[in-house]
Motif scaffolding. Structure first.
Motif, short mmCIF file in Angstrom:
data_model
loop_
_atom_site.label_atom_id
_atom_site.label_comp_id
_atom_site.label_asym_id
_atom_site.label_seq_id
_atom_site.Cartn_x
_atom_site.Cartn_y
_atom_site.Cartn_z
N LEU A 104 0.84 -1.20 0.00
CA LEU A 104 0.00 0.00 0.00
C LEU A 104 0.88 1.25 0.00
CD1 LEU A 104 -2.94 -0.77 2.45
CD2 LEU A 104 -3.00 -0.58 -0.04
N GLY A 105 1.90 1.21 0.84
CA GLY A 105 2.84 2.33 0.94
C GLY A 105 3.47 2.63 -0.41
N MET A 106 3.93 1.58 -1.09
CA MET A 106 4.57 1.78 -2.38
C MET A 106 3.59 2.34 -3.40
SD MET A 106 6.81 -0.71 -4.78
CE MET A 106 5.64 -1.34 -5.94
N GLY A 107 2.37 1.79 -3.41
CA GLY A 107 1.36 2.27 -4.35
C GLY A 107 1.10 3.75 -4.16
N ILE A 108 1.01 4.16 -2.89
CA ILE A 108 0.73 5.57 -2.60
C ILE A 108 1.89 6.46 -3.04
CG2 ILE A 108 0.40 7.22 -0.73
CD1 ILE A 108 -1.28 4.93 0.64
N VAL A 109 3.13 5.99 -2.81
CA VAL A 109 4.30 6.77 -3.22
C VAL A 109 4.30 6.96 -4.74
CG1 VAL A 109 6.82 6.74 -3.43
CG2 VAL A 109 5.75 6.24 -1.24
N ILE A 110 4.06 5.88 -5.50
CA ILE A 110 4.03 5.98 -6.96
C ILE A 110 2.93 6.95 -7.42
CG2 ILE A 110 3.76 4.74 -9.16
CD1 ILE A 110 4.66 2.24 -7.78
N LEU A 111 1.78 6.82 -6.76
CA LEU A 111 0.65 7.68 -7.11
C LEU A 111 1.02 9.15 -6.92
CD1 LEU A 111 -2.35 7.69 -7.94
CD2 LEU A 111 -2.93 7.73 -5.51
N LEU A 112 1.61 9.45 -5.74
CA LEU A 112 1.96 10.85 -5.45
C LEU A 112 2.99 11.37 -6.43
CD1 LEU A 112 2.11 10.84 -1.53
CD2 LEU A 112 0.38 11.86 -3.03
N TYR A 119 19.49 13.49 -13.13
CA TYR A 119 18.49 12.88 -13.99
C TYR A 119 17.37 12.33 -13.09
CZ TYR A 119 16.54 9.71 -17.50
OH TYR A 119 15.72 9.05 -18.35
N ALA A 120 16.29 13.10 -12.97
CA ALA A 120 15.24 12.82 -11.98
C ALA A 120 14.73 11.37 -11.99
CB ALA A 120 14.08 13.79 -12.17
N PRO A 121 14.48 10.77 -13.17
CA PRO A 121 13.96 9.39 -13.14
C PRO A 121 14.88 8.40 -12.42
CG PRO A 121 13.62 10.35 -15.28
CD PRO A 121 14.46 11.32 -14.52
N SER A 122 16.19 8.67 -12.38
CA SER A 122 17.06 7.72 -11.67
C SER A 122 16.78 7.72 -10.17
CB SER A 122 18.54 8.01 -11.96
OG SER A 122 18.88 9.25 -11.42
N LEU A 123 16.22 8.84 -9.67
CA LEU A 123 15.78 8.86 -8.27
C LEU A 123 14.64 7.85 -8.08
CD1 LEU A 123 15.77 10.10 -5.42
CD2 LEU A 123 14.13 11.79 -6.25
N LEU A 124 13.79 7.78 -9.12
CA LEU A 124 12.70 6.83 -9.09
C LEU A 124 13.23 5.40 -8.99
CD1 LEU A 124 9.69 7.39 -9.21
CD2 LEU A 124 9.74 6.83 -11.63
N PHE A 125 14.28 5.12 -9.81
CA PHE A 125 14.89 3.79 -9.76
C PHE A 125 15.46 3.50 -8.37
CE2 PHE A 125 15.50 4.36 -14.48
CZ PHE A 125 14.50 3.46 -14.80
N MET A 162 1.39 12.04 -9.74
CA MET A 162 0.50 13.18 -9.74
C MET A 162 1.26 14.50 -9.64
SD MET A 162 -2.61 11.57 -7.52
CE MET A 162 -3.27 13.09 -6.88
N PHE A 163 2.33 14.47 -8.87
CA PHE A 163 3.11 15.71 -8.70
C PHE A 163 4.57 15.47 -9.07
CE2 PHE A 163 -0.15 15.27 -5.35
CZ PHE A 163 -0.99 16.31 -5.70
N PRO A 164 4.83 15.38 -10.39
CA PRO A 164 6.22 15.07 -10.82
C PRO A 164 7.23 16.11 -10.37
CG PRO A 164 4.83 15.64 -12.69
CD PRO A 164 3.93 15.51 -11.52
N GLN A 165 6.75 17.32 -10.09
CA GLN A 165 7.69 18.36 -9.66
C GLN A 165 8.35 18.01 -8.31
OE1 GLN A 165 4.46 18.64 -10.07
NE2 GLN A 165 3.44 20.00 -8.62
N TRP A 166 7.65 17.18 -7.49
CA TRP A 166 8.22 16.74 -6.21
C TRP A 166 9.48 15.92 -6.47
CZ3 TRP A 166 3.77 14.78 -2.53
CH2 TRP A 166 2.85 15.83 -2.32
N LEU A 167 9.35 15.01 -7.44
CA LEU A 167 10.47 14.15 -7.79
C LEU A 167 11.66 15.00 -8.22
CD1 LEU A 167 10.95 11.06 -8.02
CD2 LEU A 167 10.60 11.32 -10.48
N ASN A 168 11.38 15.98 -9.10
CA ASN A 168 12.43 16.88 -9.56
C ASN A 168 13.06 17.63 -8.41
OD1 ASN A 168 12.70 16.54 -12.38
ND2 ASN A 168 10.66 17.45 -12.64
N GLY A 169 12.18 18.14 -7.53
CA GLY A 169 12.66 18.91 -6.38
C GLY A 169 13.62 18.09 -5.52
#
Lengths: 236, 135
Positions: B36-44, B63-69, B47-54
């Motif tokens: 559930l935790g992971m699902g919510i993190v992916i959802l957030l 390279y922001a997507p590598s943070l995702l990895f 929805m707000f890709p600028q958070w990832l960039n930030g």
């Protein structure tokens, strides 16, 4: 019912198990014997029962630790005061057993260990094996604080306190060395007594090169972890 | 922007699947929290890709997507350690069960044997005494 129980783990030892049970009962008629058949697929259970042992048949192979612990749990449940371990392959001489048991009754230690190296006995082993043993001895000495000569001996008599301890925790495999440190950490004493060792009568030794490496790594890790624990045993 | 819509859709499907597994009691609650935790993190994050960039900029990732990895990798690591802990606990319980059953079975069989012996003795004694019926 006697107050001492001999625990014999056996995995497919139909050829030797009856002889071992016989020789123990001949040497010490005042003990009970339980053979824990660890998922044997041959006639180990029948042979042992015919020879006069109480047989516990594990429906799934649990490995040496799980099988031996079954014996200790049975000993605890039935109220035995002493438990004895002796290898089912005929390496250990039951003639030494009365002496070991007597030492236990006199309270010389919580565990009496039948040792190959305390005095000169007829036992000989290969060089690499001796090297390994020296390494283990050093390790145990560091962990326990006093020397134990034969750290890999599986020939032992333990009292009620240890029966209870082993019922709640017993190492999964290659238990001999880990047990020494476990006992020390739980404030129990170990006393070594010289015994004769015979050559194996049948079956193959479970040690080869790959297993030896696993053995050393496992035992070192187990001893190290044991030292990190406060008191090793808790019920779950 | 498309990839983010896809991300939102994926995480919603994922969350729905997890909740459904819980609803059908296939997945126990105590093990589902991680998912559930992971699902919510992916959802957030979708929805707000600028958070990832930030966050990426803040910790020095160019390279922001590598943070995702990285987040995914750490999560998998955590999950697998958790799984082996659960597995160890299960093993311990199975061993105990096998031991208890084996002892019980052995004791039962032993009791059975003594009872048959007793019965045999009684039968012999009865056979030795002439009874009314045997006339």
């Amino acid at each position: 019912m006697n107050d001492a129980l001999v625990i014999i783990p056996a995995l497919n030892e139909e050829k030797t198990v009856a002889a071992v049970v016989d020789s123990i009962l001949c040497a010490v008629p005042t003990v009970d014997i339980v053979v824990v058949s660890d998922g044997s697929t041959d006639r180990t259970a029948q042979e042992a029962r015919a020879a006069g042992a109480f047989v516990i048949n594990l429906s799934v192979n649990l490995g040496i630790g799980g099988a031996v612990q079954t014996g200790y749990r049975y000993a605890k449940e039935r109220g035995y005061q002493y438990a004895i371990q002796i290898d089912a392959d005929g390496q250990h001489d039951p003639a030494d057993l009365p002496r070991l048991l007597e030492e236990a009754r006199q309270g010389r230690g919580d565990m009496i260990l039948g040792s190959r190296y305390v005095e000169r006995t007829a036992y000989r082993s290969s060089r690499s094996r001796r090297m390994g043993m020296i390494l283990l001895s050093t390790l145990v000495r560091l962990a326990v604080g006093y020397p134990i000569k034969d750290t890999t001996s599986g020939y032992r008599v333990v009292n009620r306190r240890i029966i209870e301890l082993f019922s709640s925790y017993y190492p999964f495999d290659y238990p001999e060395v880990e047990v020494l440190v476990l006992l020390h950490r739980n404030h129990m004493t170990i006393h070594e007594v010289a015994v004769q060792m015979k050559e194996r009568q049948a079956g193959v030794s479970s040690i080869n090169v790959r297993k030896s490496i696993y053995y050393m790594v496992k035992v070192t890790l187990a001893v190290g972890l044991e030292l990190l624990r406060k008191r090793a045993v808790e019920e779950d | 922007m498309n990839i983010y819509i896809l991300g939102v859709a994926f995480s919603l499907v994922f969350l729905f699947a997890v909740v459904d597994l819980m609803r059908r009691r296939v997945l126990m609650e105590q093990y589902s929290l991680l998912w559930l935790g992971m699902g919510i993190v992916i959802l957030l994050v979708s929805m707000f890709p600028q958070w990832l960039n930030g966050i990426a900029v803040a910790v020095g990732i160019y390279y922001a997507p590598s943070l995702l990895f990285l987040i995914g990798f750490l999560f998998m690591l955590g999950t697998m350690v958790h799984l082996t802990v659960v597995l160890s606990r299960l093993t311990k319980r199975t061993v105990r069960l096998v031991q208890e059953i084996a002892i019980l079975k052995a004791e039962l069989a032993d009791e059975g044997r003594t009872r048959t012996e007793d019965a045999d003795q009684t039968r012999t004694m009865v056979a030795l005494q002439p009874t009314e019926n045997s006339k």
